[in-house]
Design an enzyme around this catalytic site. Structure first.
Site, mmCIF file in Angstrom:
data_model
loop_
_atom_site.group_PDB
_atom_site.id
_atom_site.type_symbol
_atom_site.label_atom_id
_atom_site.label_comp_id
_atom_site.label_asym_id
_atom_site.label_seq_id
_atom_site.Cartn_x
_atom_site.Cartn_y
_atom_site.Cartn_z
ATOM 1 N N LYS A 1 -74.920 -26.775 131.581
ATOM 2 C CA LYS A 1 -74.498 -28.172 131.510
ATOM 3 C C LYS A 1 -72.990 -28.246 131.831
ATOM 4 O O LYS A 1 -72.227 -27.462 131.290
ATOM 5 C CB LYS A 1 -74.760 -28.710 130.107
ATOM 6 C CG LYS A 1 -74.862 -30.193 129.997
ATOM 7 C CD LYS A 1 -75.359 -30.594 128.601
ATOM 8 C CE LYS A 1 -76.249 -31.777 128.650
ATOM 9 N NZ LYS A 1 -76.768 -32.211 127.350
ATOM 10 N N GLU B 1 -87.934 -37.458 116.338
ATOM 11 C CA GLU B 1 -87.748 -38.541 115.363
ATOM 12 C C GLU B 1 -88.982 -38.696 114.459
ATOM 13 O O GLU B 1 -88.850 -38.973 113.269
ATOM 14 C CB GLU B 1 -87.480 -39.860 116.092
ATOM 15 C CG GLU B 1 -86.092 -39.953 116.725
ATOM 16 C CD GLU B 1 -86.005 -39.297 118.092
ATOM 17 O OE1 GLU B 1 -87.032 -38.754 118.556
ATOM 18 O OE2 GLU B 1 -84.912 -39.321 118.697
ATOM 19 N N ARG C 1 -90.203 -44.968 118.288
ATOM 20 C CA ARG C 1 -91.291 -43.985 118.413
ATOM 21 C C ARG C 1 -91.721 -43.408 117.065
ATOM 22 O O ARG C 1 -92.720 -42.727 116.976
ATOM 23 C CB ARG C 1 -90.938 -42.865 119.362
ATOM 24 C CG ARG C 1 -89.891 -41.921 118.952
ATOM 25 C CD ARG C 1 -89.873 -40.722 119.876
ATOM 26 N NE ARG C 1 -90.071 -41.090 121.282
ATOM 27 C CZ ARG C 1 -89.965 -40.238 122.303
ATOM 28 N NH1 ARG C 1 -89.682 -38.987 122.074
ATOM 29 N NH2 ARG C 1 -90.148 -40.628 123.536
HETATM 30 C C1 LIG Z 1 -86.396 -40.126 121.859
HETATM 31 C C2 LIG Z 1 -84.963 -39.843 122.209
HETATM 32 N N1 LIG Z 1 -84.129 -39.368 121.251
HETATM 33 C C3 LIG Z 1 -82.838 -39.128 121.533
HETATM 34 C C4 LIG Z 1 -82.342 -39.371 122.790
HETATM 35 C C5 LIG Z 1 -80.871 -39.161 123.087
HETATM 36 N N2 LIG Z 1 -80.701 -38.114 124.079
HETATM 37 C C6 LIG Z 1 -80.484 -38.379 125.353
HETATM 38 S S1 LIG Z 1 -80.318 -37.007 126.269
HETATM 39 C C7 LIG Z 1 -80.479 -36.018 124.887
HETATM 40 C C8 LIG Z 1 -80.398 -34.539 124.994
HETATM 41 C C9 LIG Z 1 -81.428 -34.067 125.972
HETATM 42 O O1 LIG Z 1 -81.337 -32.666 126.044
HETATM 43 P P1 LIG Z 1 -82.122 -31.974 127.231
HETATM 44 O O2 LIG Z 1 -83.497 -32.507 127.318
HETATM 45 O O3 LIG Z 1 -81.975 -30.523 127.031
HETATM 46 O O4 LIG Z 1 -81.376 -32.470 128.552
HETATM 47 P P2 LIG Z 1 -79.896 -32.071 129.021
HETATM 48 O O5 LIG Z 1 -79.014 -33.223 128.583
HETATM 49 O O6 LIG Z 1 -79.545 -30.777 128.394
HETATM 50 O O7 LIG Z 1 -80.010 -31.997 130.525
HETATM 51 C C10 LIG Z 1 -80.703 -36.779 123.774
HETATM 52 C C11 LIG Z 1 -80.909 -36.246 122.413
HETATM 53 C C12 LIG Z 1 -83.247 -39.873 123.759
HETATM 54 N N3 LIG Z 1 -82.843 -40.182 125.017
HETATM 55 N N4 LIG Z 1 -84.533 -40.086 123.448
HETATM 56 MG MG LIG Z 2 -80.603 -29.193 127.651
#
Ligand SMILES: Cc1ncc(C[n+]2csc(CCOP(=O)(O)OP(=O)(O)O)c2C)c(N)n1
Ligand SMILES: [Mg+2]
Ligand SMILES: CC(=O)[C@@H](O)[C@H](O)COP(=O)(O)O
Length: 635
Positions: A281, A366, A394
């Site tokens: 990242k 969640e 959700r």
């Molecule tokens: C249901 C839900 N909970 C929390 C979020 C907030 N959120 C957005 S991106 C993220 C992290 C995602 O991590 P990953 O899937 O590893 O993607 P990366 O950002 O590392 O590419 C979170 C927690 C969300 N979008 N949806």
């Molecule tokens: Mg990630």
């Protein structure tokens, strides 16, 4: 002309040679840093998928092959490669969405920015393709964080059923959600990641040892056997293969050639297959690479040279919660904090710092958080679950049937409640009050400023016989708005003009707008009483009594106008036989395109002067004996 300018369509990538592709990747990174530092956005996630997205569009033929991005915050590179180059208005009204958008391109499929849905989308598309005899690939790009969501495992269980359905799952594993990803799966992926070192050693072995005659070949075989052994011992990727899903990887997601090779193997496999790509990242931008908090997961406008914010963040709602929950934690050892992979963004980091054993990060889960909290409450704790309002959607069934049905003392703190705006349709925290209104025994507080947030949070954690909710908007705090008086738990904020004809009810931070409405009515010679109920669910009896003393009730809320607090008050008046008309001002029943909060407030006539004007007209209608015009908010 730059290589990026030459890419008008993904097919243009096919003709590029490895050198040109390397330059293209470099140009994309430079573009992302330069543009997103001006507009703000998800810089870190997109810097981490440059090579991966190029490889995806070289191996698969979007849009005939379907590429689904989980959460969608990492789709900027995809947009660049599918003909969208103007990022100057990213996440602004009329500009590009920060997520995939069908209105923008046929290459975009999932607009929902709620994580962990891509595998279910892909499973559905793959099943439809199979039933319709469409022989095309379906690809889901899912982050290691999103893979911790329950939906992802429901989908994997089903995808494994389809041994004859081509479905490629690309795990974009950068080891982080915001912070490092938690849980057993993360450790498993971590173990697999260590194999990458062995993969590199194997590649060296393949290139050198095998060319050095029989001894070299023997040495390579030994090395290969060791890797196989290690793979089975250190990283039993059997987890996926035991499910019936082939596993390819780990592959360096920044090595374009290796990634393309892995994707091509997966494409030809003809059944469900996982390609485990290891990425970084924030790759290629030092301030992001060195950011220990969240690798520039989501930034506002920054100075590109340093990565420092252009405008320092102001003391906001989240910071008040962060302070107050620590104070509460010091007094109450039974209070624990829960987060769904968003420890810092929701303000639980200071609490975790002081009480490391009393914060649980469940990953992007969640639903698990809510039901687990019901278990914690049953066993003597008082959980405080801090979420963004929209992500509670959700976990509604868990709140209703695990927390409320059992009258569990759980407190939900909903940040980003109301219009957030630039993050698009699935991020506005506009649904919570209408949803939660139907939950028996639930109490909901909407603070209007710092002082009421602190007070109402303390009141919430004191309730042990059912769920409590405290919800507040994104961003900076408004000025403190002291009450003139209190009446049965209701804060009287203003009494203006002569005979008080209109009761203006400001819900939460919209109390400031309610005060403006009172001023506007006063300017037109109409008296009003402006109140903040503080605890808005269940509807306070005192509010019904106050309504009865007026000719018209006007409610203002940062939530759905139909089905929200205003509607709840109207129903309560009806049940009490109080024949006073209620005009509900709030957010229309629609999915909202990305825009600024201010633009949306204006579009929905939610400014004080708008509501004052409409309310004065309603009073005139009353005086003429005409029916009070219903409020029809424009979407
Ligand atoms: C249901 C839900 N909970 C929390 C979020 C907030 N959120 C957005 S991106 C993220 C992290 C995602 O991590 P990953 O899937 O590893 O993607 P990366 O950002 O590392 O590419 C979170 C927690 C969300 N979008 N949806
Ligand atoms: Mg990630
Ligand atoms: C994609 C996602 O859900 C988060 O990254 C979200 O965009 C962050 O929102 P804030 O910027 O309001 O914290």
């Amino acid at each position: 002309m730059t290589y990026l300018e030459r890419v008008r369509h993904p097919a243009d990538l096919i003709r590029m040679d490895p050198h040109e592709l390397d330059v293209l990747a470099k140009e994309i990174r430079e573009f992302l840093v330069s543009s997103v530092s001006r507009t703000g956005g998800h810089l870190g996630p997109n810097l981490g998928v440059v090579e991966l997205t190029i490889a995806l569009h070289r191996v698969f033929e979007s849009p005939a092959d379907r590429i689904v991005f989980d959460t969608g915050h990492q789709s900027y590179v995809h947009k660049l490669l599918t003909g969208r180059r103007d990022f100057s208005e990213l996440r602004k009204r009329g500009g590009l969405s920060g997520y995939p958008s069908r209105a923008e391109s046929d290459h975009d499929i999932v607009e929902n920015s709620h994580a962990s849905t891509s595998l279910s989308w892909a499973d559905g598309i793959a099943r439809a393709n199979q039933l319709r005899g469409i022989d095309r690939s379906v690809v889901a790009v899912v982050g290691d964080g999103a893979l911790t969501g329950g939906m992802a495992w429901e989908a994997l269980n089903n995808i494994a059923e389809g041994q004859d359905r081509s479905l490629v799952i690309v795990v974009n594993d950068n080891g982080r959600s915001y912070a490092p990803t938690i849980g057993g799966l993360a450790r498993h992926l971590d173990a697999l990641r260590t194999l990458q070192g062995y993969e590199r050693m194997l590649d060296w072995g393949r290139r050198t040892l095998q060319r050095s005659g029989p001894p070299g070949r023997l040495a390579f075989e030994a090395l290969h056997g060791m890797k196989k052994g290690i793979k089975d011992v250190v990283a039993p990727q059997g987890m996926f293969e035991d499910l019936g899903i082939k596993y390819i990887g780990p592959v360096d997601g920044h090595d374009l050639e290796a990634t393309e090779t892995a994707l091509a193997r997966a494409k030809g496999f003809g059944g469900p297959v996982i390609v485990h790509a290891i990425t970084e990242k924030g790759r290629g931008y030092t301030p992001a690479e060195e950011d220990i908090v969240d690798r520039f997961h989501s930034v506002g406008a920054i100075h590109p040279e340093t990565g420092l914010p252009v405008a320092p963040s102001r003391f906001g709602w989240t910071a008040v919660f962060a302070e107050e929950i620590v104070e509460i934690g010091r007094r109450r050892s039974d209070v624990v904090g829960l987060t769904a992979a968003m420890l810092a963004p929701v303000g639980l980091a200071p609490f975790a710092e002081e009480f490391p054993d009393r914060v649980i990060d469940v990953g992007i889960a969640e639903q698990h958080a809510v039901t687990s909290a019901a278990g914690m409450a049953y066993a003597g704790l008082h959980p405080v679950i801090a979420l963004y309002s929209t992500f509670l959607n959700r976990a509604f069934d868990q709140l209703l049937m695990d927390v409320a049905l059992h009258r569990a003392g759980v407190t939900f703190v909903l940040d980003r409640a109301g219009l957030t705006g630039d993050d698009g349709a699935s991020h506005n925290g506009m649904w919570d009050m209408a949803l939660l209104r139907i939950v028996p025994g639930l109490r909901l507080a909407a603070p209007r400023d710092e002082q009421t947030l602190r007070a109402e949070l303390n009141e919430a954690v004191a309730v042990e016989d059912g769920p409590t909710v405290v919800r507040y908007p994104k961003g900076a705090l408004p000025d403190d708005l002291p009450a003139l008086a209190q009446q049965g738990g209701i804060d009287i904020l203003a009494r203006r003009g002569g005979v008080p004809r209109v009761l203006v009810v400001g819900v939460g931070a919209m109390a400031h707008t309610a005060v403006e409405v009172g001023q506007g009515l006063d300017a037109q010679g109409i008296g009003s009483t402006v109140v903040d109920p503080r605890w808005v669910l269940p509807v306070p009896d005192e509010l019904v009594r106050l309504a009865e003393q007026h000719d018209l009730v006007v409610t203002v809320e940062d939530g759905l106008a139909s089905g929200g607090i205003g509607s709840a008050l109207r129903d309560a008046l009806g049940r009490a036989g109080v024949q006073v008309p209620v005009r509900c001002h709030g957010i229309p029943h629609a999915f909202l395109d990305h825009a600024s909060r201010a633009q949306l407030v204006e579009a929905f006539a939610l400014r004080g002067q708008d509501i004052a004007r409409e309310s004065a007209a309603a009073v005139s209608a009353l005086d003429d004996g005409a029916p009070v015009p219903e409020r029809q908010p424009e979407a």
